[in-house]
Design a protein around this motif. Structure first.
Motif, PDB file in Angstrom:
ATOM      1  N   PRO A   1       9.468  21.910 -41.649  1.00  0.00           N
ATOM      2  CA  PRO A   1       8.893  20.791 -40.895  1.00  0.00           C
ATOM      3  C   PRO A   1       9.735  20.469 -39.674  1.00  0.00           C
ATOM      4  O   PRO A   1      10.947  20.674 -39.653  1.00  0.00           O
ATOM      5  CB  PRO A   1       8.935  19.640 -41.909  1.00  0.00           C
ATOM      6  CG  PRO A   1      10.101  19.972 -42.788  1.00  0.00           C
ATOM      7  CD  PRO A   1      10.078  21.474 -42.907  1.00  0.00           C
ATOM      8  N   GLY A   2       9.076  19.960 -38.644  1.00  0.00           N
ATOM      9  CA  GLY A   2       9.781  19.535 -37.455  1.00  0.00           C
ATOM     10  C   GLY A   2      10.266  18.099 -37.585  1.00  0.00           C
ATOM     11  O   GLY A   2      10.295  17.527 -38.683  1.00  0.00           O
TER      12      GLY A   2
ATOM     13  N   TRP B   1       8.217  13.136 -36.300  1.00  0.00           N
ATOM     14  CA  TRP B   1       8.116  11.785 -36.855  1.00  0.00           C
ATOM     15  C   TRP B   1       9.170  10.839 -36.277  1.00  0.00           C
ATOM     16  O   TRP B   1       9.008   9.614 -36.327  1.00  0.00           O
ATOM     17  CB  TRP B   1       8.223  11.819 -38.379  1.00  0.00           C
ATOM     18  CG  TRP B   1       9.451  12.524 -38.875  1.00  0.00           C
ATOM     19  CD1 TRP B   1       9.569  13.846 -39.192  1.00  0.00           C
ATOM     20  CD2 TRP B   1      10.739  11.944 -39.078  1.00  0.00           C
ATOM     21  NE1 TRP B   1      10.857  14.136 -39.587  1.00  0.00           N
ATOM     22  CE2 TRP B   1      11.591  12.988 -39.534  1.00  0.00           C
ATOM     23  CE3 TRP B   1      11.260  10.664 -38.949  1.00  0.00           C
ATOM     24  CZ2 TRP B   1      12.939  12.779 -39.831  1.00  0.00           C
ATOM     25  CZ3 TRP B   1      12.604  10.435 -39.248  1.00  0.00           C
ATOM     26  CH2 TRP B   1      13.429  11.493 -39.684  1.00  0.00           C
TER      27      TRP B   1
ATOM     28  N   GLY C   1       5.196  10.631 -42.067  1.00  0.00           N
ATOM     29  CA  GLY C   1       5.390  11.924 -41.430  1.00  0.00           C
ATOM     30  C   GLY C   1       6.529  12.711 -42.040  1.00  0.00           C
ATOM     31  O   GLY C   1       6.401  13.926 -42.274  1.00  0.00           O
TER      32      GLY C   1
ATOM     33  N   THR D   1       5.630  13.709 -45.876  1.00  0.00           N
ATOM     34  CA  THR D   1       4.558  14.697 -45.943  1.00  0.00           C
ATOM     35  C   THR D   1       5.064  16.078 -45.561  1.00  0.00           C
ATOM     36  O   THR D   1       4.717  17.085 -46.188  1.00  0.00           O
ATOM     37  CB  THR D   1       3.394  14.281 -45.026  1.00  0.00           C
ATOM     38  OG1 THR D   1       2.893  13.008 -45.443  1.00  0.00           O
ATOM     39  CG2 THR D   1       2.264  15.293 -45.080  1.00  0.00           C
ATOM     40  N   GLY D   2       5.915  16.150 -44.547  1.00  0.00           N
ATOM     41  CA  GLY D   2       6.455  17.434 -44.136  1.00  0.00           C
ATOM     42  C   GLY D   2       7.525  17.961 -45.062  1.00  0.00           C
ATOM     43  O   GLY D   2       7.525  19.148 -45.425  1.00  0.00           O
ATOM     44  N   TRP D   3       8.426  17.092 -45.501  1.00  0.00           N
ATOM     45  CA  TRP D   3       9.563  17.523 -46.320  1.00  0.00           C
ATOM     46  C   TRP D   3       9.112  18.066 -47.675  1.00  0.00           C
ATOM     47  O   TRP D   3       9.672  19.041 -48.178  1.00  0.00           O
ATOM     48  CB  TRP D   3      10.525  16.350 -46.514  1.00  0.00           C
ATOM     49  CG  TRP D   3      11.830  16.720 -47.169  1.00  0.00           C
ATOM     50  CD1 TRP D   3      12.145  16.584 -48.488  1.00  0.00           C
ATOM     51  CD2 TRP D   3      12.983  17.276 -46.541  1.00  0.00           C
ATOM     52  NE1 TRP D   3      13.440  17.005 -48.729  1.00  0.00           N
ATOM     53  CE2 TRP D   3      13.972  17.443 -47.543  1.00  0.00           C
ATOM     54  CE3 TRP D   3      13.289  17.642 -45.237  1.00  0.00           C
ATOM     55  CZ2 TRP D   3      15.240  17.957 -47.266  1.00  0.00           C
ATOM     56  CZ3 TRP D   3      14.552  18.152 -44.957  1.00  0.00           C
ATOM     57  CH2 TRP D   3      15.507  18.310 -45.962  1.00  0.00           C
TER      58      TRP D   3
ATOM     59  N   ALA E   1       6.000  19.215 -48.419  1.00  0.00           N
ATOM     60  CA  ALA E   1       4.716  19.911 -48.282  1.00  0.00           C
ATOM     61  C   ALA E   1       4.552  21.022 -49.305  1.00  0.00           C
ATOM     62  O   ALA E   1       3.425  21.375 -49.670  1.00  0.00           O
ATOM     63  CB  ALA E   1       4.579  20.479 -46.872  1.00  0.00           C
ATOM     64  N   ASP E   2       5.671  21.574 -49.794  1.00  0.00           N
ATOM     65  CA  ASP E   2       5.580  22.675 -50.765  1.00  0.00           C
ATOM     66  C   ASP E   2       5.415  22.190 -52.199  1.00  0.00           C
ATOM     67  O   ASP E   2       5.234  22.996 -53.111  1.00  0.00           O
ATOM     68  CB  ASP E   2       6.838  23.551 -50.676  1.00  0.00           C
ATOM     69  CG  ASP E   2       8.110  22.785 -51.034  1.00  0.00           C
ATOM     70  OD1 ASP E   2       8.219  21.604 -50.636  1.00  0.00           O
ATOM     71  OD2 ASP E   2       8.985  23.356 -51.696  1.00  0.00           O
TER      72      ASP E   2
ATOM     73  N   PRO F   1      15.273  20.249 -37.495  1.00  0.00           N
ATOM     74  CA  PRO F   1      14.117  20.819 -38.201  1.00  0.00           C
ATOM     75  C   PRO F   1      14.496  21.359 -39.584  1.00  0.00           C
ATOM     76  O   PRO F   1      15.369  22.199 -39.726  1.00  0.00           O
ATOM     77  CB  PRO F   1      13.664  21.937 -37.257  1.00  0.00           C
ATOM     78  CG  PRO F   1      14.036  21.444 -35.902  1.00  0.00           C
ATOM     79  CD  PRO F   1      15.356  20.748 -36.100  1.00  0.00           C
ATOM     80  N   GLY F   2      13.839  20.810 -40.611  1.00  0.00           N
ATOM     81  CA  GLY F   2      14.076  21.253 -41.980  1.00  0.00           C
ATOM     82  C   GLY F   2      15.393  20.831 -42.578  1.00  0.00           C
ATOM     83  O   GLY F   2      15.772  21.321 -43.645  1.00  0.00           O
TER      84      GLY F   2
END
Length: 208
Positions: free
Chosen positions: A2-3, A6, A20, A23-25, A27-28, A168-169
């Motif tokens: 994820p970027g 957010w 944001g 949801t990205g962190w 997602a897996d 990122p990540g």
């Protein structure tokens, strides 16, 4: 990975930033069907947090935890509603229901900022790939130059003050450990730590 888009929401909409990031962190992590709606009216930051946690319970926290909706109740000893606590009872965070974004007792941020801090700190501490070190203040300042500071007040957890940085990540937290500074970096993606393998100091532990 994820970027960090957010981050743009943090100054003016921390609820959107919270959504944001989580949801990205995570997602897996497979989603599951929510058990049901909270039985009491909640301030928006907590309602959004519970909506996300209902589908991915990992969001509640791995060591320290946000209380589940059915655990929320006024506590006379605290003079409010406890919403979060350390796993061994070292601290409890309390709000008063009724405000759109209530203050969190004994914290520098209102509820929206506290929940974002909590999510970021837990992400760093519970990450499957991580690094830890103990540095001088000057060494730590040079290290975080490559990261992006999160524009929130310093957190009081796990130590006061704790500063939060991202890339990122990756999430990094920096806090005092005696006379040294202890950065912890964490990620759910090993490749996010690759550029930190040779940071100019020796990691105490590092599995990136």
């Amino acid at each position: 990975m994820p970027g960090v888009g957010w981050l743009l929401d943090v100054p003016h909409d921390r609820v959107a930033a919270l959504r944001g990031f989580l949801t990205g962190w995570y997602a897996d992590v497979p989603e599951r069907e929510p058990d049901g709606e909270p039985s009491i009216e909640l301030p928006e930051p907590l309602r959004v947090f519970y909506e996300l946690a209902a589908r991915r319970p990992i969001v509640y926290g791995s060591q320290d935890e946000i209380r589940r909706p059915d655990e929320l109740a006024y506590d006379e000893d605290f003079g409010g509603v406890p919403i979060a606590e350390e796993s061994q009872g070292v601290w409890t965070r309390v709000i008063t229901l009724g405000a759109d974004d209530p203050l969190v007792y004994d914290d520098a941020e209102p509820l929206c900022g506290f929940l974002l801090q909590f999510a970021l700190i837990d992400a760093a501490i519970s990450a499957p790939y991580a690094g830890q070190a103990e540095l001088t203040e000057a060494e730590c300042d040079r290290f975080v130059e490559r990261l992006i500071p999160v524009p929130l007040a310093p957190a009081r957890l796990p130590a006061d003050p704790t500063r939060i940085y991202v890339a990122p990540g990756l999430v990094a937290i920096v806090f005092p450990t005696g006379d040294r500074i202890g950065p912890t970096v964490g990620s759910r993606w090993r490749s996010a730590l690759h550029e930190l393998r040779e940071p100019g100091f020796d990691w105490a532990s590092f599995d990136g």
